[in-house]
Write an enzyme that holds these catalytic residues in place. Structure first.
Site, PDB file in Angstrom:
ATOM      1  N   LYS A  85       0.843  -1.199   0.000  1.00 33.23           N
ATOM      2  CA  LYS A  85       0.000   0.000   0.000  1.00 33.23           C
ATOM      3  C   LYS A  85       0.877   1.247   0.000  1.00 33.23           C
ATOM      4  CE  LYS A  85      -3.810   1.994   2.756  1.00 33.23           C
ATOM      5  NZ  LYS A  85      -4.667   1.740   3.944  1.00 33.23           N
ATOM      6  N   SER A 159      -9.258   1.684   3.102  1.00 31.85           N
ATOM      7  CA  SER A 159      -8.468   2.476   2.188  1.00 31.85           C
ATOM      8  C   SER A 159      -7.476   1.647   1.380  1.00 31.85           C
ATOM      9  CB  SER A 159      -7.709   3.558   2.981  1.00 31.85           C
ATOM     10  OG  SER A 159      -6.846   2.980   3.961  1.00 31.85           O
ATOM     11  N   SER A 183      -9.498  -0.697   7.243  1.00 30.93           N
ATOM     12  CA  SER A 183      -8.936  -0.678   5.896  1.00 30.93           C
ATOM     13  C   SER A 183      -8.294  -1.986   5.468  1.00 30.93           C
ATOM     14  CB  SER A 183      -7.905   0.458   5.788  1.00 30.93           C
ATOM     15  OG  SER A 183      -8.524   1.708   5.962  1.00 30.93           O
TER      16      SER A 183
END
Length: 447
Positions: A85, A159, A183
């Site tokens: 990420k 996210s 997330s």
């Protein structure tokens, strides 16, 4: 390097499958790299990636690993590709947090990334996310909005949207996300994969751009539970450079399960039917009210903890307000609404809720909940970006505030074909217990 198509097409997409194929000599690590590149090309511009390692660098890494292995190095993740990420540092690739004007070039890897590299894994690239890890929808990014692998314009969740899609689409066997409000679990549910959220501090956050520093966790996406356990075994451990790093005594396994009373559950009809089917196959020993959990979760965006998000980003927001998406800026700047008195009042109430939550474990070993109450399309999120984001976080946002560990697993689809996932929660350092329970749940689902 020319890799036969027949070999590329049979490269496993799980950590254990890939390790076995490489260990047996059935696969060469360069073939693994080529398979990943082919899969990325086949997906096209799907908004999964923000930046990627070049093919030349991937093959150089493969050659380096092959030499190390030939020299006898112990590499438990030898040749396993993974995604990261883009709020987690990888030396040689920019960290953007899905905000181009925020981007910087890290000179060192995040501790979590370095541990994986030292174990023989290969970084493929940095993945898309809701900007500054603020959101659970996967649509708050100038780099595009990932669609769920289930299609139909369904959101991928956030996210950690790109990391989840990279795993669910079979591009990489595992990926790193972060999980502050859910997330690492919401995207798992919306893409039909496993999302492991460890206890806060078990995996170091050195080299992770803070979202809410006291609550942030590095999370893991895989396609099955054993792979998640293998990756966590490499990641977990104290880090002297991380002031939030901590260790604890692992909890013993157990199958006693707490669930919400049916009247407490606020989910769509399809999710309710699948959840009831899953719960019926568990050893239910307690029913709990959901009000205290939801109240704890509401403190994250509706209480003073939103000010912690502002604490790390205030200078950037003041200097470059136009660089931040309006919805992201609005949410973070809500932190200005809370003073020190409100922070202490919130902290005191949270302590009361933690004491209530601790009593769950007197009657159960794990808590079972739907991961998300429903699903939304990208068009539906655009209509109500804040309210529907909060719906997706209803059963995830409380976890870090209440100091829980969690693992999200897929359990099928609704009659309409929408994905359904459940999450198993346990007290801090209950990872072994949760992994065992999740594996048993997966076995029962497959039977």
């Amino acid at each position: 390097m020319l890799i036969p198509l027949a070999v590329r097409d049979t490269v496993p997409t799980t950590v254990r499958g890939l390790r076995a194929a490489l260990a047996s000599g059935a696969l060469d690590v360069h073939a693994v790299v080529e398979a990943v590149l082919d899969r990325i090309a086949a997906r096209g511009s799907d908004a999964t990636w923000i930046s990627r390692t070049t093919p030349e660098a991937l093959h150089a890494r493969a050659a380096e690993l092959a030499a190390a292995r030939a020299a006898g190095a112990d590499l438990p993740l030898y040749g396993v590709p993974f995604a990261v990420k883009d709020n987690i540092d990888v030396a040689g690739l920019p960290t953007t947090c899905a905000c181009p004007d925020f981007a910087y070039e890290p000179v060192t890897d995040a501790t979590a990334v370095r541990r994986l590299l030292d174990a023989g894994a290969i970084v493929v690239g940095k993945t898309n996310l809701d900007q500054f890890a603020t959101g659970l929808v996967g649509t708050r990014s100038p780099y595009g909005a990932c669609e769920s692998v289930f299609g139909g314009d369904l959101v991928s969740g956030g996210s950690s949207s790109g990391s989840a899609v990279a795993v669910a689409a079979g591009i990489v066997p595992f990926a790193l996300g972060t999980d502050t409000a859910g997330s690492g679990r919401v995207p798992a549910a919306l893409n039909g994969i496993v999302g492991l959220k460890p206890t806060r501090g078990l995996v170091p956050t050195t080299g992770v751009v803070p979202a809410c520093r006291s609550l942030d966790c590095v999370s893991v996406f895989t396609t099955d539970v054993p792979d998640a356990a293998d990756v966590l075994a490499v990641l977990a451990g104290p880090d002297p450079d991380d002031p939030w790093s901590r260790t604890g005594t692992p909890t013993t396994p157990g199958t006693r399960t707490a669930v919400p009373a049916p009247r407490e559950l606020d989910v769509d009809d399809g999710t309710a039917a699948v959840f009831a089917s899953v719960a019926a196959r568990c050893e239910i020993t307690a029913e709990i009210p959901l009000g205290p959990l939801v109240e704890a979760g509401d403190l994250l965006y509706g209480g003073p903890w939103v000010a912690e998000r502002l604490a790390d980003l205030e200078a950037f927001l003041e200097a470059r307000p136009e660089s931040v998406l309006p919805v992201t800026r609005m949410l973070i700047e809500r932190g200005r609404d809370f003073d020190a008195v409100a922070a202490f009042r919130g902290r005191h109430r949270l302590q009361e809720l933690r004491a209530w939550c601790a009593r769950i474990w007197e009657h159960a070993d794990v808590l079972l909940l739907p991961t998300v109450p429903t699903t939304f399309t990208r068009a539906e999120i655009a209509e109500e970006p804040v309210a529907r984001n909060l719906v997706l976080g209803r059963y995830t946002q409380f976890a870090n505030l209440l100091d829980l560990a969690a693992i999200a697993v897929p359990v099928g689809t609704t009659a309409a074909g929408r994905p359904v996932g459940v999450t198993l929660f346990g007290p801090a350092f209950a990872e072994d217990r949760l992994i065992t329970a999740a594996h048993e749940l997966a076995v029962r689902e497959a039977a």
